[in-house]
Design a protein around this motif. Structure first.
Motif, mmCIF file in Angstrom:
data_model
loop_
_atom_site.group_PDB
_atom_site.id
_atom_site.type_symbol
_atom_site.label_atom_id
_atom_site.label_comp_id
_atom_site.label_asym_id
_atom_site.label_seq_id
_atom_site.Cartn_x
_atom_site.Cartn_y
_atom_site.Cartn_z
ATOM 1 N N PRO A 47 0.816 -1.216 0.000
ATOM 2 C CA PRO A 47 0.000 0.000 0.000
ATOM 3 C C PRO A 47 0.849 1.267 0.000
ATOM 4 O O PRO A 47 1.971 1.274 0.512
ATOM 5 N N ASP A 48 0.303 2.333 -0.588
ATOM 6 C CA ASP A 48 0.986 3.627 -0.560
ATOM 7 C C ASP A 48 0.965 4.201 0.850
ATOM 8 O O ASP A 48 1.904 4.866 1.274
ATOM 9 N N LEU A 49 -0.122 3.970 1.558
ATOM 10 C CA LEU A 49 -0.281 4.467 2.923
ATOM 11 C C LEU A 49 -0.589 3.291 3.835
ATOM 12 O O LEU A 49 -1.579 2.581 3.630
ATOM 13 N N LEU A 50 0.236 3.083 4.831
ATOM 14 C CA LEU A 50 0.032 1.982 5.766
ATOM 15 C C LEU A 50 -0.742 2.488 6.976
ATOM 16 O O LEU A 50 -0.344 3.470 7.606
ATOM 17 N N VAL A 51 -1.841 1.830 7.277
ATOM 18 C CA VAL A 51 -2.661 2.185 8.434
ATOM 19 C C VAL A 51 -2.797 0.922 9.290
ATOM 20 O O VAL A 51 -3.712 0.128 9.112
ATOM 21 N N PRO A 52 -1.861 0.727 10.211
ATOM 22 C CA PRO A 52 -1.874 -0.505 11.012
ATOM 23 C C PRO A 52 -3.023 -0.535 12.013
ATOM 24 O O PRO A 52 -3.539 0.507 12.426
ATOM 25 N N ASP A 53 -3.414 -1.744 12.381
ATOM 26 C CA ASP A 53 -4.430 -1.925 13.419
ATOM 27 C C ASP A 53 -3.903 -1.429 14.750
ATOM 28 O O ASP A 53 -2.700 -1.463 15.013
ATOM 29 N N ASN A 54 -4.816 -0.990 15.577
ATOM 30 C CA ASN A 54 -4.494 -0.498 16.902
ATOM 31 C C ASN A 54 -5.264 -1.344 17.910
ATOM 32 O O ASN A 54 -6.469 -1.534 17.769
ATOM 33 N N THR A 60 -12.468 -1.315 21.277
ATOM 34 C CA THR A 60 -13.663 -0.462 21.221
ATOM 35 C C THR A 60 -14.509 -0.708 19.978
ATOM 36 O O THR A 60 -15.590 -0.135 19.834
ATOM 37 N N GLY A 61 -14.029 -1.550 19.056
ATOM 38 C CA GLY A 61 -14.793 -1.859 17.852
ATOM 39 C C GLY A 61 -14.651 -0.822 16.762
ATOM 40 O O GLY A 61 -15.466 -0.766 15.846
ATOM 41 N N THR A 62 -13.628 0.007 16.829
ATOM 42 C CA THR A 62 -13.391 1.035 15.822
ATOM 43 C C THR A 62 -12.631 0.442 14.636
ATOM 44 O O THR A 62 -11.660 -0.282 14.820
ATOM 45 N N ASP A 63 -13.082 0.740 13.435
ATOM 46 C CA ASP A 63 -12.411 0.285 12.218
ATOM 47 C C ASP A 63 -11.358 1.329 11.851
ATOM 48 O O ASP A 63 -11.655 2.354 11.244
ATOM 49 N N THR A 64 -10.118 1.080 12.231
ATOM 50 C CA THR A 64 -9.016 2.028 12.061
ATOM 51 C C THR A 64 -8.852 2.459 10.612
ATOM 52 O O THR A 64 -8.714 3.653 10.317
ATOM 53 N N GLN A 65 -8.873 1.500 9.693
ATOM 54 C CA GLN A 65 -8.661 1.808 8.289
ATOM 55 C C GLN A 65 -9.819 2.631 7.717
ATOM 56 O O GLN A 65 -9.601 3.576 6.959
ATOM 57 N N MET A 66 -11.058 2.298 8.070
ATOM 58 C CA MET A 66 -12.198 3.052 7.562
ATOM 59 C C MET A 66 -12.184 4.483 8.085
ATOM 60 O O MET A 66 -12.494 5.428 7.345
ATOM 61 N N GLU A 67 -11.809 4.660 9.330
ATOM 62 C CA GLU A 67 -11.718 6.014 9.878
ATOM 63 C C GLU A 67 -10.646 6.823 9.150
ATOM 64 O O GLU A 67 -10.811 8.017 8.901
#
Length: 77
Positions: A47-54, A60-67
């Motif tokens: 990926p051009d931008l890496l958004v790792p899980d937290n 808390t059920g937050t979708d890190t990548q979607m946010e």
């Protein structure tokens, strides 16, 4: 995270069964090639931008990548 498999590859299989021997086999009828053929030897698409899980977001059920995507829509890079 990189994708699985090589970016340029054969795919879309047709399953055949021989009528007399009943031997089955598959035949690929399509090749998927990346636009930049100089990068064909790479083992995956990265990926051009890496958004790792937290871990906290998982709890808390937050979708890190979607946010992150929502942030990009509001404030493009």
């Amino acid at each position: 995270m990189p994708t699985g498999g090589k970016p340029s590859h054969y795919g879309d299989m047709i399953l055949f069964t021989m009528p007399h021997s009943r031997v089955s086999f598959q035949l690929s009828y399509k090749i998927f090639e990346r636009p930049d053929s100089a990068r064909n030897a790479e083992d995956a698409c990265y990926p051009d931008l890496l958004v790792p899980d937290n871990v906290d977001d998982r709890v808390t059920g937050t979708d890190t990548q979607m946010e992150f995507v929502k942030t990009l829509i509001r404030e493009p890079i």
